[in-house]
Design a protein around this motif. Structure first.
Motif, short mmCIF file in Angstrom:
data_model
loop_
_atom_site.label_atom_id
_atom_site.label_comp_id
_atom_site.label_asym_id
_atom_site.label_seq_id
_atom_site.Cartn_x
_atom_site.Cartn_y
_atom_site.Cartn_z
N ALA A 37 0.86 -1.18 0.00
CA ALA A 37 0.00 0.00 0.00
C ALA A 37 0.90 1.23 0.00
CB ALA A 37 -0.92 0.02 1.22
N TYR A 39 0.93 5.46 0.63
CA TYR A 39 0.21 6.59 1.21
C TYR A 39 0.93 7.88 0.82
CZ TYR A 39 -1.55 2.77 4.07
OH TYR A 39 -2.10 1.58 4.49
N ASP A 96 -15.79 -0.98 1.60
CA ASP A 96 -16.30 0.39 1.76
C ASP A 96 -17.15 0.48 3.02
OD1 ASP A 96 -15.08 1.04 -0.58
OD2 ASP A 96 -16.92 1.25 -1.76
N ARG A 110 -13.70 4.94 1.54
CA ARG A 110 -13.04 3.93 0.72
C ARG A 110 -11.55 4.06 0.94
NH1 ARG A 110 -14.74 3.10 -5.42
NH2 ARG A 110 -16.30 1.82 -4.33
N GLY A 111 -11.00 3.15 1.77
CA GLY A 111 -9.60 3.28 2.13
C GLY A 111 -9.40 4.54 2.96
#
Length: 372
Positions: A37, A39, A96, A110-111
């Protein structure tokens, strides 16, 4: 950079939960459970310039940027996160999270991204709740005059709203349900006015269309809906069951009165009544729990089923009439091989004053009698 990050990285760290963190300029990479992931730190208002990563003794991740302040990222799962002005509704299979906002919007998380939907997105004026059928999301409430439902179209990212002028002003807040066959049910709120064209009842939505089940066969309004293998159950002025045909449940006698909440789990159906206690349906047999076997009062306005035949019920009853106080008590029901034990869970139930102030009334855990 193949991951959406950058190749200029100045710090790497593995935290005790097994996550590998890689930080550099403007990006923070995390590798966990075989997945990366990325960010964007500027978007998160975190230090972003040549960052350094440190894990503290309490498990938190510290992010420090060159010439910038340090930020603490709490990775502990034992802490709560509060979202002001939002009421959580449901989570869809894609992860979600859906909320209803106090400003009459629907919010999706969402995230790390948040998005609010309103009337400009096709939503009704006053959404009360959101429910999901697999990945299909529905909102329900009122368009300002009539009950309204709205289906979210993921392709257009818009809502398709439908008014139901013959139902009520609102769809009941607790009167929605996704049935096992995929049909969607929306019940009328108690505010329906015949002079305004309202007929009450409950809506059944299927791919074939919308069917309006009307009283007297169907319920006038709906306080709660639950489902068991032998049908759908509806609470309101009394208990009803639908299994292709409507049936009013009048036996045992206490079920002929007001039903405030219904819930089902592990082949148990729990029915909370306004004046007749808590009813349990197990293997086709009704069992009544009341003041006679340990409940402090017979008004049950909320039921939360737990695994293995357990349940927590919320009991509202008036006391101290000279001070107009009302106490809320949570009652836990434990079903064991040795019979049934009612345990009063009395940890800080709230006392509500008419002036809208809250006090707390401490209790100790107290076991009540066992009965067969």
């Amino acid at each position: 950079s193949d991951l959406g990050g950058r190749d200029i990285d100045t710090s790497i760290l593995q935290t005790r939960d097994g996550t590998i963190w890689v930080g550099g300029s403007g990006r923070l990479h995390a590798y966990r459970n075989g997945t990366w992931a990325v960010y964007r730190l500027n978007d998160l208002d975190l230090p972003a310039h040549r960052i350094r990563l440190i894990e503290s003794g309490d498990g938190a991740l510290w992010i420090a940027g060159l010439g910038q302040d340090a930020a603490r990222l709490d990775l502990a799962t034992s802490r709560w996160t509060t979202y002001e002005g939002l009421n959580f509704q449901t989570e869809t299979p894609d992860g979600d999270l859906w909320f209803v906002a106090e400003d009459f919007g629907v919010v999706r998380k969402r995230g790390v991204l948040w998005e609010r939907f309103g009337t400009s997105d096709g939503l009704m004026r006053a959404p009360w709740g959101v429910l999901a059928e697999s990945e299909t999301v529905w909102a329900f409430g009122s368009d300002g005059k009539h009950a309204s439902t709205a289906r979210f179209d993921p392709a257009t990212q818009r809502w398709e709203a439908t008014s139901h002028p013959e139902l009520a002003h609102f769809v009941s807040y607790h009167g929605s349900h996704v049935a096992g066959d995929g049909s969607i049910w929306f019940g009328a709120q108690t505010d329906f006015v015949p002079a305004a064209g309202h007929k009450g009842g409950v809506l059944q939505i299927t791919p074939a269309g919308i069917r309006h089940h009307l009283p007297p066969d169907g319920p006038e309004f709906v306080y709660a809906i639950a489902e068991t293998e032998d049908g759908l159950w509806f609470g309101g002025s009394h208990l009803r069951r639908f299994n292709g045909m409507w049936e009013a449940i009048t036996e045992p006698e206490g079920l002929a009165g007001w039903v405030l909440d219904i819930a089902s789990a592990d082949r148990h159906l729990w029915v909370g009544t306004r004046t007749n206690g808590l009813f349990e349906r197990r293997n086709g047999r009704w069992i009544r729990h009341s003041k006679l076997n340990g409940l402090p009062d017979d008004r049950i306005d909320a039921v939360l089923p737990l695994p293995q035949g357990h349940v927590i019920a919320r009991i509202l009853f008036e006391h101290r009439p000279n001070t107009h106080l009302r106490r809320q008590i949570l009652q836990r029901h434990d079903d064991t091989d040795h019979g049934t034990r009612l345990i009063r869970k009395r940890r800080n139930p709230t006392i509500e004053r008419h002036a809208d102030t809250l006090d707390f009334f401490p209790f100790d855990l107290q076991a009540l009698p066992v009965f067969e």
